[in-house]
Design a protein around this motif. Structure first.
Motif, PDB file in Angstrom:
ATOM      1  N   LYS A  50      -1.036   3.863  -7.597  1.00  0.00           N
ATOM      2  CA  LYS A  50       0.569   4.676  -7.071  1.00  0.00           C
ATOM      3  C   LYS A  50       1.527   3.779  -6.703  1.00  0.00           C
ATOM      4  N   CYS A  51       0.853   2.576  -6.316  1.00  0.00           N
ATOM      5  CA  CYS A  51       1.835   2.081  -5.423  1.00  0.00           C
ATOM      6  C   CYS A  51       1.573   0.528  -6.371  1.00  0.00           C
ATOM      7  N   PRO A  54       1.703  -0.053 -10.479  1.00  0.00           N
ATOM      8  CA  PRO A  54       3.361  -0.046 -10.792  1.00  0.00           C
ATOM      9  C   PRO A  54       4.449  -1.161 -10.411  1.00  0.00           C
ATOM     10  N   ALA A  55       3.723  -1.013  -8.612  1.00  0.00           N
ATOM     11  CA  ALA A  55       5.818  -1.957  -8.420  1.00  0.00           C
ATOM     12  C   ALA A  55       6.142  -3.214  -8.223  1.00  0.00           C
ATOM     13  N   GLU A 241       4.357   0.738   0.014  1.00  0.00           N
ATOM     14  CA  GLU A 241       4.128   1.944  -0.090  1.00  0.00           C
ATOM     15  C   GLU A 241       4.730   3.017   0.001  1.00  0.00           C
ATOM     16  N   PHE A 243       6.874   3.034  -2.789  1.00  0.00           N
ATOM     17  CA  PHE A 243       7.448   2.808  -3.598  1.00  0.00           C
ATOM     18  C   PHE A 243       5.993   3.328  -4.147  1.00  0.00           C
ATOM     19  N   GLY A 244       5.537   4.713  -4.534  1.00  0.00           N
ATOM     20  CA  GLY A 244       4.743   5.575  -5.280  1.00  0.00           C
ATOM     21  C   GLY A 244       3.853   6.275  -4.114  1.00  0.00           C
ATOM     22  N   GLU A 245       3.595   5.746  -3.296  1.00  0.00           N
ATOM     23  CA  GLU A 245       2.344   6.376  -2.603  1.00  0.00           C
ATOM     24  C   GLU A 245       3.452   7.044  -1.121  1.00  0.00           C
ATOM     25  N   TRP A 248       6.394   9.956  -3.780  1.00  0.00           N
ATOM     26  CA  TRP A 248       5.483   9.393  -5.701  1.00  0.00           C
ATOM     27  C   TRP A 248       6.610   8.991  -6.533  1.00  0.00           C
ATOM     28  N   LYS A 249       5.956   8.801  -7.951  1.00  0.00           N
ATOM     29  CA  LYS A 249       6.656   8.082  -9.351  1.00  0.00           C
ATOM     30  C   LYS A 249       7.755   9.659  -8.704  1.00  0.00           C
ATOM     31  N   GLU A 250       6.933  10.698  -9.368  1.00  0.00           N
ATOM     32  CA  GLU A 250       8.278  12.124  -9.636  1.00  0.00           C
ATOM     33  C   GLU A 250       9.682  12.188  -8.558  1.00  0.00           C
ATOM     34  N   LEU A 254       9.989   4.659  -7.967  1.00  0.00           N
ATOM     35  CA  LEU A 254      10.198   2.922  -8.220  1.00  0.00           C
ATOM     36  C   LEU A 254      11.399   3.259  -9.580  1.00  0.00           C
TER      37      LEU A 254
END
Length: 484
Positions: A50-51, A54-55, A241, A243-245, A248-250, A254
């Motif tokens: 999740k992080c 992608p990050a 964390e 960024f994405g954790e 979330w991406k939604e 990100l």
């Protein structure tokens, strides 16, 4: 227009086994599985997807385009990547070696050792971390950040002794006397970089808050805020964390990370590394940090880890456990700040944050910690020169602790060692001491649990509080001298 220094804390603890039960059949090589939870791999795998992946891919792309940022990796995080996600470690290797990034020093175990009275362990762990960074990335950090930005004058002195060029900490008003955090200061002649609390937390805590009057936060708006700030340097430091954790991406976090470098550049805001900032700007004043500060909770002090009696008990016990630490690695894993963070008993938004990060309730976190520490010490007694003294001085598991009561019930104090028992005698109600002495509880506990028949006999019939304290204190000092 100030420069901006953007830093990321990247850490994962080895969480303790929620289902721990002593097992004498387990050998030393099996202690990892006995003491530490299977959830550790599960958490790392989830956060990686999740992080971290992608990050970090975004960061690598932006570094190539001229963006600058800094990272602080804990040793326990690196160990987990080596065990379970070497592919992610490879990504961070690219970041670490990039000309536009910088690595910070910290304690290898992301520990609370910086708060110990004796700073030897703290400095040793900082040295271990430096060696890890060099072994993996061929980099020796020149700027330091202590665990969760914990900092005071004594830590500054250690940072100075270790030869770091500067140190990060929190830009709290009580050390600034309402001066701006957007400058470099010194503490004990060590340059200090101060985190901008609001601008950091706008991302780390408020980004996904729909009730926030600035929601939704976009990269161009944030870049405008930085451009409009006064001073030399804005330090924004957050958990990676985020960024994405944590978000979330939604939520768009990100995308925010991806667009921010470009928006800063459009406005002429320069991203800068800590070492370059220290070369570019002279300190404008000094800070005197008598009481420990940190970036945790509203209080910005050490209360996230040492704010209640349970935490103080564990904090005192882990320091004394040094005498039992044949296996220093296990002892050091037990110093990781997260274990103490999980024991907090805060309410409101701070309590919610503690609960979010913990994998069990605060009371259970304390009981498990003390049970594991007691088991660890007990296993090492057989290697000690004076086993009998060690047996009496060891940390006790929860079921063997002495709980002070009175004729009306529990009075709120429990002793997990002879040392703590002696200290508590100074504060427990007199009727509780009299109650236990009349029943012979203290002598029985000392004889049957601590295995010290001599001391048990010495305290029988003693009613005076100070007399008890003197007798027990003399004995414990004698026993500790035998372990030296």
């Amino acid at each position: 227009m100030p420069d901006i220094c953007i830093g990321f804390e990247v850490h994962q603890p080895f969480r303790l086994n929620r289902y721990f039960s002593p097992d004498p059949k387990k050998k030393e090589k099996d202690l990892d599985s006995l003491y530490f939870d299977a959830i550790n791999r599960e958490v790392l795998e989830r956060v990686a997807e999740k992080c971290y992946v992608p990050a970090t891919n975004i960061i690598l792309e932006k570094l190539d385009e001229g963006f600058h940022c800094t990272f602080s990796f804990s040793g326990t995080f690196i160990e987990q990547l080596e065990k379970w996600r070497p592919d992610v470690l490879s990504l961070f290797d690219q970041v670490a070696r990039h000309k536009n990034s910088e690595l910070l020093g910290q304690t290898y175990y992301h520990s609370i050792a910086g708060c110990f009275g004796d700073k030897t362990e703290f400095m040793e762990q900082a040295g271990m971390h430096t060696e890890l960074m060099y072994d993996l990335f061929r980099i020796r950090p020149t700027v330091f950040e202590n665990t969760e930005f914990t900092f005071n004058n004594h830590i500054a002195s250690c940072v100075k002794k270790m030869g770091y060029a500067g140190v990060f900490t929190e830009g709290v008003n009580r050390i600034l006397d309402w001066r701006s955090a957007h400058h470099i200061y010194t503490c004990d002649d060590v340059p200090v970089l101060l985190r901008d609390i609001q601008l950091s937390d706008d991302i780390a805590f408020r980004f996904g808050n729909r009730g926030w009057d600035k929601f939704p936060l976009t990269a161009d708006t944030y870049a405008d805020w930085i451009r409009g700030a006064n001073g030399d340097l804005v330090n924004v430091f957050i958990d990676y964390e985020t960024f994405g954790e944590h978000f979330w991406k939604e939520t768009g976090i990100l995308n925010f990370l991806s667009y921010l470098p470009e928006e800063l550049e459009k406005r002429g805001v320069r991203t800068i590394l800590p070492s370059d900032a220290l070369e570019s700007y002279m300190p404008v004043g000094t800070v005197d940090v008598k009481e420990t500060i940190s970036w945790a909770d509203i209080e910005k002090d050490a209360s996230a880890w040492m704010g209640n009696e349970r935490q103080h008990t564990a904090y005192s016990a882990i320091q004394k456990a040094a005498a039992f630490a044949k296996d220093k690695a296990i002892w050091r894993y037990l110093q990781t700040s997260d274990h103490f963070y999980y024991m907090a008993s805060k309410f409101g938004t701070c309590g919610e944050v503690h609960n979010y990060f913990s994998h069990h309730e605060a009371r259970d976190a304390f009981k498990i910690y003390m049970a594991i520490l007691a088991d660890f010490e007990n296993r090492n007694i057989r290697f000690m020169k004076n086993k009998r003294s060690a047996k009496t001085l060891r940390t006790l598991p929860p079921e063997e602790a002495f709980h002070f009561t009175s004729p009306t019930g529990y009075v709120g104090y429990a002793a997990y060692s002879l040392d703590q028992f002696c200290d508590l005698l100074r504060v427990v109600p007199s009727d509780s001491i009299a109650y236990h002495q009349e029943r012979g509880d203290i002598a029985q506990w000392i004889e049957h649990t601590l295995k010290d028949q001599k001391l048990a006999e010495d305290i029988i019939g003693r009613r005076d509080r100070q007399d008890l304290i003197t007798t027990i204190n003399q004995r414990r000092e004698e026993l500790w001298s035998r372990l030296a």
